[in-house]
Design an enzyme around this catalytic site. Sequence first.
Site, PDB file in Angstrom:
ATOM      1  N   ASP A  80      86.268  22.658  14.517  1.00 50.50           N
ATOM      2  CA  ASP A  80      86.254  24.578  14.808  1.00 50.50           C
ATOM      3  C   ASP A  80      87.374  25.239  15.160  1.00 50.50           C
ATOM      4  O   ASP A  80      88.811  24.693  14.787  1.00 50.50           O
ATOM      5  CB  ASP A  80      85.882  24.870  15.502  1.00 50.50           C
ATOM      6  CG  ASP A  80      86.250  24.056  17.345  1.00 50.50           C
ATOM      7  OD1 ASP A  80      86.695  23.582  17.432  1.00 50.50           O
ATOM      8  OD2 ASP A  80      84.641  24.212  17.912  1.00 50.50           O
ATOM      9  N   GLU A 101      76.689  27.205  19.439  1.00 46.13           N
ATOM     10  CA  GLU A 101      76.124  27.694  20.559  1.00 46.13           C
ATOM     11  C   GLU A 101      74.572  27.577  20.526  1.00 46.13           C
ATOM     12  O   GLU A 101      73.964  27.166  19.595  1.00 46.13           O
ATOM     13  CB  GLU A 101      76.772  28.928  20.675  1.00 46.13           C
ATOM     14  CG  GLU A 101      78.100  29.411  20.920  1.00 46.13           C
ATOM     15  CD  GLU A 101      78.427  29.236  22.217  1.00 46.13           C
ATOM     16  OE1 GLU A 101      77.642  28.084  23.089  1.00 46.13           O
ATOM     17  OE2 GLU A 101      79.673  29.808  22.467  1.00 46.13           O
TER      18      GLU A 101
HETATM   19  C1  GLP Z   1      85.277  24.624  23.483  1.00 47.68           C
HETATM   20  C2  GLP Z   1      85.309  23.673  22.246  1.00 47.68           C
HETATM   21  C3  GLP Z   1      84.758  22.277  22.341  1.00 47.68           C
HETATM   22  C4  GLP Z   1      84.939  21.948  23.116  1.00 47.68           C
HETATM   23  C5  GLP Z   1      84.417  22.322  25.028  1.00 47.68           C
HETATM   24  C6  GLP Z   1      84.604  21.957  25.758  1.00 47.68           C
HETATM   25  O1  GLP Z   1      84.716  24.931  23.094  1.00 47.68           O
HETATM   26  N1  GLP Z   1      85.321  24.131  20.504  1.00 47.68           N
HETATM   27  O2  GLP Z   1      84.793  21.781  20.597  1.00 47.68           O
HETATM   28  O3  GLP Z   1      83.921  20.479  23.372  1.00 47.68           O
HETATM   29  O4  GLP Z   1      85.191  23.350  24.319  1.00 47.68           O
HETATM   30  O5  GLP Z   1      86.137  22.212  26.732  1.00 47.68           O
HETATM   31  P1  GLP Z   1      86.779  21.583  27.591  1.00 47.68           P
HETATM   32  O6  GLP Z   1      86.681  19.868  26.891  1.00 47.68           O
HETATM   33  O7  GLP Z   1      87.777  21.773  28.176  1.00 47.68           O
HETATM   34  O8  GLP Z   1      85.618  21.273  28.458  1.00 47.68           O
END
Ligand code: GLP
Length: 235
Positions: free
Chosen positions: A61, A135
């Site tokens: 993304d 989402e």
């Molecule tokens: C973002 C990314 C996701 C990721 C999520 C969790 O939203 N787009 O791909 O899995 O964060 O992040 P973290 O690993 O910091 O908890």
Amino acid sequence: MRIFIEQSEQAVAQRAAGLIFENLANTDGPFGVATGSTPTPIYEQLSQLELSPSMKLFALDEYFQIDPNHPSSFRQTLIRELVRPCGFSEDNLHLPPASADESEIEKFEVLLNELGPVKIQLLGIGSNGHVAFNEPGSELESTTRKVKLHQTTIVDNQRHFQGEMPRFAVTQGIATIMRSEALLLVARGKHKAKALASMFGVGDLTPASHLAKHPNLIIVADSDAAALIESKSKS
Ligand code: GLP
């Protein structure tokens, strides 16, 4: 499905890096890469291993309309944390187009099909069960598209973002992600326990629940994230 439950952040990172290495050794990928705080220590471990400098990389993304040079863009994050330390080439890093332009999105999906399938896709999980930026409410059939971020995601991600968090993003869809040969989902911390359990039919269905249908799904979690699934992982 294979599940590994580890006791520390370092053990989680080592386990995940080892699994990635097993799938990518002596290949040019493609490697499906993710951002967030979860992959950072995994990339540190990977930089100690010998992967091909010609590795092809596809990111999940990118923020909508973000300047590609913005330090919090996923492009710059991946260059800093993965591409440079591992000796990969920026030319081989492909992200969904921040423009969300339909023909650019189409080109991204076509390139992913031509160079793919992705050998292993690294995935984090949002506290609301989002994967990439799919989402809650995202469908199994979804492909790369522009999405509106949920308030929980905006609040969760603000701590990593320099400046005001964008409200929209462009993300690979669930169907796009499911085309990977293997999925490696990594979760750490109590705040991920409910989201992880949703993959096992516990509580509400989330986008991550769809991934349980993948024939080669690997989960690496710490014991806090695995708190609600420990009984399942022992069966
Ligand atoms: C973002 C990314 C996701 C990721 C999520 C969790 O939203 N787009 O791909 O899995 O964060 O992040 P973290 O690993 O910091 O908890």
